[in-house]
Design an enzyme around this catalytic site. Structure first.
Site, PDB file in Angstrom:
ATOM      1  N   HIS B  45     -17.238  23.178  45.030  1.00  0.00           N
ATOM      2  CA  HIS B  45     -18.146  22.116  44.606  1.00  0.00           C
ATOM      3  C   HIS B  45     -19.595  22.423  44.990  1.00  0.00           C
ATOM      4  CE1 HIS B  45     -18.436  17.855  43.439  1.00  0.00           C
ATOM      5  NE2 HIS B  45     -19.493  17.847  44.240  1.00  0.00           N
ATOM      6  N   TYR B  48     -20.320  26.875  44.039  1.00  0.00           N
ATOM      7  CA  TYR B  48     -20.136  27.428  42.707  1.00  0.00           C
ATOM      8  C   TYR B  48     -19.613  28.863  42.769  1.00  0.00           C
ATOM      9  CZ  TYR B  48     -22.548  23.391  40.768  1.00  0.00           C
ATOM     10  OH  TYR B  48     -22.885  22.117  40.389  1.00  0.00           O
ATOM     11  N   LYS B  87     -29.816  15.152  34.231  1.00  0.00           N
ATOM     12  CA  LYS B  87     -28.671  15.938  34.684  1.00  0.00           C
ATOM     13  C   LYS B  87     -27.392  15.167  34.394  1.00  0.00           C
ATOM     14  CE  LYS B  87     -27.059  18.524  38.696  1.00  0.00           C
ATOM     15  NZ  LYS B  87     -25.911  18.102  39.365  1.00  0.00           N
ATOM     16  N   GLU B  89     -23.233  14.912  35.738  1.00  0.00           N
ATOM     17  CA  GLU B  89     -22.371  15.293  36.851  1.00  0.00           C
ATOM     18  C   GLU B  89     -21.002  14.646  36.702  1.00  0.00           C
ATOM     19  OE1 GLU B  89     -24.020  16.464  40.891  1.00  0.00           O
ATOM     20  OE2 GLU B  89     -23.502  14.358  41.090  1.00  0.00           O
ATOM     21  N   HIS B  91     -17.363  13.040  38.099  1.00  0.00           N
ATOM     22  CA  HIS B  91     -16.690  12.369  39.208  1.00  0.00           C
ATOM     23  C   HIS B  91     -15.230  12.197  38.808  1.00  0.00           C
ATOM     24  CE1 HIS B  91     -18.008   9.905  42.925  1.00  0.00           C
ATOM     25  NE2 HIS B  91     -18.141  11.190  43.118  1.00  0.00           N
ATOM     26  N   ASN B  92     -14.624  13.327  38.457  1.00  0.00           N
ATOM     27  CA  ASN B  92     -13.302  13.300  37.842  1.00  0.00           C
ATOM     28  C   ASN B  92     -12.197  12.898  38.801  1.00  0.00           C
ATOM     29  OD1 ASN B  92     -14.700  14.313  35.655  1.00  0.00           O
ATOM     30  ND2 ASN B  92     -14.165  16.441  36.096  1.00  0.00           N
ATOM     31  N   GLN B 310     -22.419   6.520  50.383  1.00  0.00           N
ATOM     32  CA  GLN B 310     -23.323   6.525  49.234  1.00  0.00           C
ATOM     33  C   GLN B 310     -24.676   5.939  49.602  1.00  0.00           C
ATOM     34  OE1 GLN B 310     -22.056   7.535  45.858  1.00  0.00           O
ATOM     35  NE2 GLN B 310     -20.878   8.555  47.455  1.00  0.00           N
ATOM     36  N   GLY B 526     -27.074  21.273  35.317  1.00  0.00           N
ATOM     37  CA  GLY B 526     -25.658  21.214  34.968  1.00  0.00           C
ATOM     38  C   GLY B 526     -24.791  21.070  36.183  1.00  0.00           C
ATOM     39  N   SER B 529     -17.056  21.541  37.199  1.00  0.00           N
ATOM     40  CA  SER B 529     -15.897  20.901  37.819  1.00  0.00           C
ATOM     41  C   SER B 529     -14.665  21.716  37.470  1.00  0.00           C
ATOM     42  CB  SER B 529     -15.762  19.463  37.308  1.00  0.00           C
ATOM     43  OG  SER B 529     -14.524  18.925  37.725  1.00  0.00           O
TER      44      SER B 529
END
Ligand SMILES: Nc1ncnc2c1ncn2[C@@H]1O[C@H](COP(=O)(O)OP(=O)(O)O)[C@@H](O)[C@H]1O
Ligand SMILES: [Mg+2]
Lengths: 233, 728, 84, 84
Positions: B45, B48, B87, B89, B91-92, B310, B526, B529
């Site tokens: 994560h 990369y 951007k 992103e 959050h799967n 958060q 970018g 994931s």
């Protein structure tokens, strides 16, 4: 003509309503709306107070409950009692009911979901400082965007509103009829907005500031601001 | 602090050789805190490690690019002294575990990436992929994710103006939630995370730190297996109200000269944010962890450094500006604490009550981050299917109704009506069109924004699918009259340690790079994931493309709605009736095979430039690009949007009618005009095929060879599926 | 001192959330469930040690903020003791 | 048989609502209030008359619908009797 837009933590339509007000003020002779932070209990004298939409305090606990106790609200109540017009839109309406400046309560939408879409509303009375540029019975297309817009009051309360001519707007079909299919949130008697007894305080769930500009797809909200500016200048 | 055993190393997702590298860098064994820091910094994560070598091949430069990949978000010049910052992103995994909070915090995270650079967020989009609608989990996941996106975005007061949704059994165990934010900043007020000035204070602002999502970052890199349940407590709860305050407070402070560098705390929270700021500036940091505002008592340094709570940011201030900054954050009722300072040692030194609890070299850790050239196998190519091989439907009209009411093509109104898509009063093009149109505040100019990807094409042919995703984004922006400027991508794939999955990744990247180059549409930001895989079943390759374009004059744009009866309907671009990998093939013929439609990028550009020119000259009254479901679906959508029917004539040429109506050839648009002549002449001059196929009018749709289908029948099918499915 | 405040809709006030839960339970196959109402519980830690004073403070908190007495009733529980 | 289900956030899970209420109580002048957490109560009328079976059904309802067990705990109360 001077107007104040009150900013609570979590307000998010403060800029939107300021833009709509400014547009009408510029067309009607000038002036700039002032943004007032909720902690400023002694803001300058104005001819109109606006409580904007948004999620004051995240709408946690109950929509509008915490903002209703902001320092500025004591002053808003005092000026309202002296007849200074107060307009509450969406979260502003919720704050006004929580603060006791308008009767009833706004509960969770009957469908339980947040709803953002254009609806039609019928102007129930054009004899007020807020609605003078509309005709009684006129149908407007105005967006709603809320989770808690289900107006509720007991039968006596509703009867008082009806008898006192305090219902400002009702949800309707595009031909003006008040069907339950046209009711987006379960509000009692299709109520979309109400006045106080003296018709100097208006709370409404629809957002007239969102359709006051042809570039955004409609201008049915604009006469509300034009009318206020004209009446108060 | 407990001893680091091989089991603990393995639990942290570090391979044996990676651990050896840690020993070399430190010259000793790490303690648990240090191990935790290595593990998150070297996770897929954050590092990369599987994708980096390939990401470098994407085109990232162009006339409009101010900051390409490498910053929190990409920055492009949009004229008038303004920049668009954006951007996307994913959050799967969190959204699969807890759809509402997973999706909500996904929105929160991407918003922070954008406003941390000095932009006021002006639009959110979301690209969603769910499993088979019949799968027992799908309905709740859909409802929860949509409610979560709305719950967060509505409260922070940023309009959610678009997105996309697909359903496919390939996502049964791994849904995708990709969130995109676009913001606008002044070009002379862009903030980055590059720290400077040893001695400068490091300030923590926002919410307090709790034990949220500890190891969230490593979780996002680990393949799912049975027993996912145990990882549940790692889900964070979003607080959009605090985020709203944080946006306002940060933007207020950004109006002053107080900030040296600023960085949101995203994955791996305090660790990666402080690390990144120091590393970019070639400096060191010293953090006094006892100063970190904590929500719980007794939190350990390990928990503080790895927490993913958060709504937090880290700021390097000019030394004389602490008081000013404190006043701003206190006005907004946010926590504010000076927790450390920059040093010139190049090390990250962590202390607790004056005692050193961790000490790591920054550059060696960053430089030694693993980077893999994973083996890959190209995807086997699929044969082209000739349209004539595919039988026509029993009833063309019924086939259209079926398609319009299918999960992948039905109206998304049920979703976007739960999103406040109008707040900020600049949404000039609402959801339901080809691209959202968001006015640049106080001007007559606008941004057009879209997200696109067709996973079934990417599965059938990764390279073509990658190129198609970019082309479709470019086409959707063009269809509203915008000049496409740049993209962000969100590359969602299965397990990269499997060569066939890595082959999908490589193929998609090649296609994306190729399309970006030809269309002059660079990648400026970018997200990757990987490991979207459960029990060996990877998702279909899903490289979501988020595109941004510019509209110079809001008076010269197009929408998809038919405007008036009696207008000519023109089809621009070449039609060959390609049915391989199409929705017709899947939904009507029940087949999933065939090569996807060819992508001719030069033609795409030629056709798009023509169409954009026609829109800008206001020569057309409506425009819609052709994509899923082909010509017939596009005509129906235009008719429904306008509340006005149409009649199409028999096409010339020998194509089977169903291939003409439902084929998914690329680089095509439908436009309407009061008279066909102007458009046909312009097309002739541009060397682009164009043909008048029918006329608007009436209250139904008449296709060649069918009875008229009333708009109300079409509308019932199109609007009906999702509310009925979700039980609303 | 730990306290709990229960806030419930007044009888007669329509409860859309309760109704939705009842409906959802039905579709999940739970039969014989009726009269579902949803309320809130707010838990608090009070520095106040005198129960009578604590109860009085909680009462004020409810009237001012925690409940909307136009539509809601409230009940106060102290240290596990139900309200009188 | 009447039943009540209490649904509360698990310890350690952020409670933005509780946090905001605590803050608001402070600004209203209520001092000495801490650890505010907001939960739900769901009241139900069950046709089931056997307490053991009722409890089992409620347990299932909680797991399936009433609580989000990823972040919430629940407690069942029957006819005024607290859960064991
Ligand atoms: N998840 C979503 N959130 C908001 N809007 C959405 C979402 N999914 C689809 N939409 C909107 O619905 C419309 C149709 O989407 P789609 O069929 O994907 O468009 P296209 O095929 O032109 O790319 C678009 O305006 C899109 O922005
Ligand atoms: Mg499109």
């Amino acid at each position: 003509m001077k107007a104040a837009v009150i900013v609570f933590p979590g307000s998010n339509c403060d800029r939107d309503v300021t833009v709509a007000l400014r547009q009408s003020m510029h067309a009607g002779g000038g002036g700039e709306p002032t943004l007032v932070w909720h902690k400023e209990a002694d803001f300058p004298a104005v001819d109109l107070i606006v409580l904007p939409g948004g999620f004051s305090y995240g709408d946690y606990l109950r929509s509008g409950a915490m903002a209703a106790h902001s320092p500025v609200m004591t002053e808003v109540a005092r000026r309202a009692s002296r007849g200074v017009p107060v307009l509450g839109i969406c979260n502003g309406f919720q704050i006004l009911t929580e603060a006791g400046l308008l009767p009833g309560a706004l509960m969770r939408n009957a469908g339980l979901r947040y709803v953002c879409k254009d609806v039609h509303i019928r102007v129930e009375s054009s004899q007020t400082v807020f609605t003078s540029k509309y005709e009684t019975g006129q149908t407007l297309r105005i967006p709603i965007a809320h989770h808690d817009g289900n107006y509720s009051a007991d039968d006596d309360g509703l009867a008082r509103l009806e008898d006192g001519g305090q219902i400002a707007f009702r949800y309707c079909d595009n031909d003006g009829s008040h069907s339950s299919a046209a009711n987006p949130n379960g509000s009692a008697r299709n109520i979309a907005g109400i006045f106080n007894e003296t018709k100097t305080v208006l709370g409404m769930m629809p957002h007239p500031e969102r359709l006051a500009d042809a570039q955004l797809g409609g201008t049915d909200g604009r006469p509300l601001f034009d009318g206020l500016i004209e009446a108060l200048s | 602090m407990s001893e680091v055993t091989p089991e603990i190393v393995a639990e942290h997702g570090l391979k044996e050789d990676e651990y050896q590298r840690i020993l070399e860098i430190l010259g000793r064994a790490p303690n648990l805190l240090e191990l935790g820091i290595f593990s998150v910094m070297w996770s897929e994560h954050c590092s990369y490690k599987s994708s980096k070598v390939w990401l470098k091949t994407l085109p990232t430069t162009g006339d409009c690019v101010i900051h390409g990949p490498g910053e929190n978000a990409g920055v492009i010049d949009i004229g008038d002294g303004l920049a668009a910052i954006f951007k996307m992103e994913s959050h799967n995994h969190p959204s699969f575990i807890e759809p509402y909070q997973g999706a909500a915090t996904g929105v929160g995270g991407i918003l922070r990436d954008v406003f941390t650079m000095g932009a006021r967020p002006v639009a959110n989009l979301n690209a969603l992929r769910f499993g088979d609608p019949e799968h027992p989990k799908t309905k709740q996941l859909l409802s929860g994710v949509v409610a979560g996106i709305g719950g967060y975005g509505n409260c922070v007061g940023v309009p959610t103006v678009g997105g996309e949704v697909n359903f496919d059994p390939g996502y049964n165990g791994n849904i995708l939630v990709n969130a995109m934010t676009v913001g606008i900043a002044r070009t002379d007020r862009i903030f980055t995370s590059k720290a400077s000035g040893p001695g400068n204070p490091i300030v923590y602002v926002g919410s307090k730190t709790g034990r949220d999502g500890i190891h969230g970052a490593t979780m996002a890199s680990a393949e799912f297996a049975e027993g996912t349940e145990e990882k549940r407590p790692t889900v964070q709860v979003g607080d959009p109200f605090t985020e709203k305050l944080l946006i306002e407070a940060c933007l207020e402070l950004m109006e002053t000269d107080a900030i040296v560098a600023i960085q949101d705390m995203g994955a791996a929270g305090l660790t990666s944010s402080s690390f990144e700021m120091a590393s970019k500036g070639g400096l060191g940091v010293e953090l006094a962890l006892d100063k970190v505002p904590c929500r719980e008592t007794g939190m350990t340094p390990y928990e503080m450094m790895l927490s993913e709570s958060q709504e937090r940011m880290l700021i390097v201030l000019k030394p004389s500006r602490e008081g000013l900054a404190r006043r701003v954050f206190e006005k907004w009722d946010l926590d504010f604490a000076v927790i450390g300072r920059l040093t010139d040692t190049g090390r990250m030194v962590l202390t607790l009550h004056g005692e050193t609890v961790g000490d790591l070299p920054i550059d060696p850790l960053a430089e030694a981050a693993p980077e893999y050239e994973r083996p890959w196998e190209p995807a086997p190519s699929r044969p082209h299917i000739d349209a004539a091989e595919i039988p026509p439907p029993a009833d063309l009209g019924q086939a259209l109704v079926t398609l319009l009411g299918s999960p992948d093509l039905c109206s998304r109104r049920w979703i976007w009506e739960q999103y406040d898509h109008m707040v900020m009063a600049d949404t000039a093009g609402r959801p339901g069109g080809d691209a959202a149109v968001v006015r640049i505040h106080d001007s007559d100019r606008a941004l057009a924004i879209t997200t696109d990807c067709t996973p079934r094409y990417c599965l059938a042919d990764p390279e073509r699918g990658g190129a198609q995703a970019v082309a479709e984004a470019w086409r959707n922006l063009t269809a509203v009259g915008a000049l496409p400027l740049a993209i962000t991508d969100n590359l969602n794939f299965g397990n990269p340690e499997r060569p066939e999955i890595m082959g999908q990744f490589v193929g998609c990247i090649k296609g994306i790079a190729d399309a970006c180059r030809t269309l002059d549409f660079p990648v400026v930001s970018g997200n990757v994931s990987l490991y979207n895989e459960t029990n060996g079943h990877g998702i279909p390759p899903t490289p979501t493309i988020g595109g941004v374009g510019l509209i110079e004059d809001l008076a010269a744009t197009a929408t998809i709605a038919f405007k008036a009866a009696g207008e000519a309907i023109l089809l621009i671009g070449e039609t060959t009736g390609h049915l391989g990998a199409s929705l017709y093939l899947r939904e009507i013929a029940g087949r999933h095979d065939g090569a996807p439609p060819p992508v001719d990028l030069a033609a795409e550009k030629r056709v798009g430039d023509l169409v954009r020119g026609l829109i800008v000259q206001q020569a057309v009254t409506a425009c819609h690009d052709l994509s899923d479901g082909g010509l017939a679906v596009a005509v129906a959508e235009m008719a429904l949007a306008g509340g006005l029917g149409a009649t199409l004539g028999q096409p010339d040429g020998g194509l089977p009618l169903h291939a003409w109506l439902f084929g998914e050839d690329q680089a095509r648009y439908l436009v309407t005009a009061p008279a066909a002549g102007v458009v046909l002449e312009a097309a002739r001059q541009a060397g682009v095929p164009a043909v008048c196929i029918g006329e608007t009018g009436g209250s139904g749709l008449t296709l060649p060879g069918t009875d008229t289908i009333s708009l109300s029948t079409l509308r019932a099918a199109h609007e009906g599926w999702m509310p009925a499915y979700t039980g609303a | 001192m730990k306290a709990r405040v229960h806030v419930t809709l007044k009888p007669g006030v329509l409860d859309p959330q309760g109704k939705a839960i009842e409906h959802a339970l039905g579709t999940l196959g739970f039969t014989g469930v009726e009269g579902v109402r949803q309320g809130k519980v707010i838990e608090l830690d009070l520095a106040e040690t005198n129960p009578a004073q604590a109860r009085k403070n909680l009462h004020d908190m409810c009237e001012k903020l925690l409940a909307n007495t136009v539509i809601e009733n409230y009940a106060i529980e102290l240290d596990g003791q139900s309200a009188p």
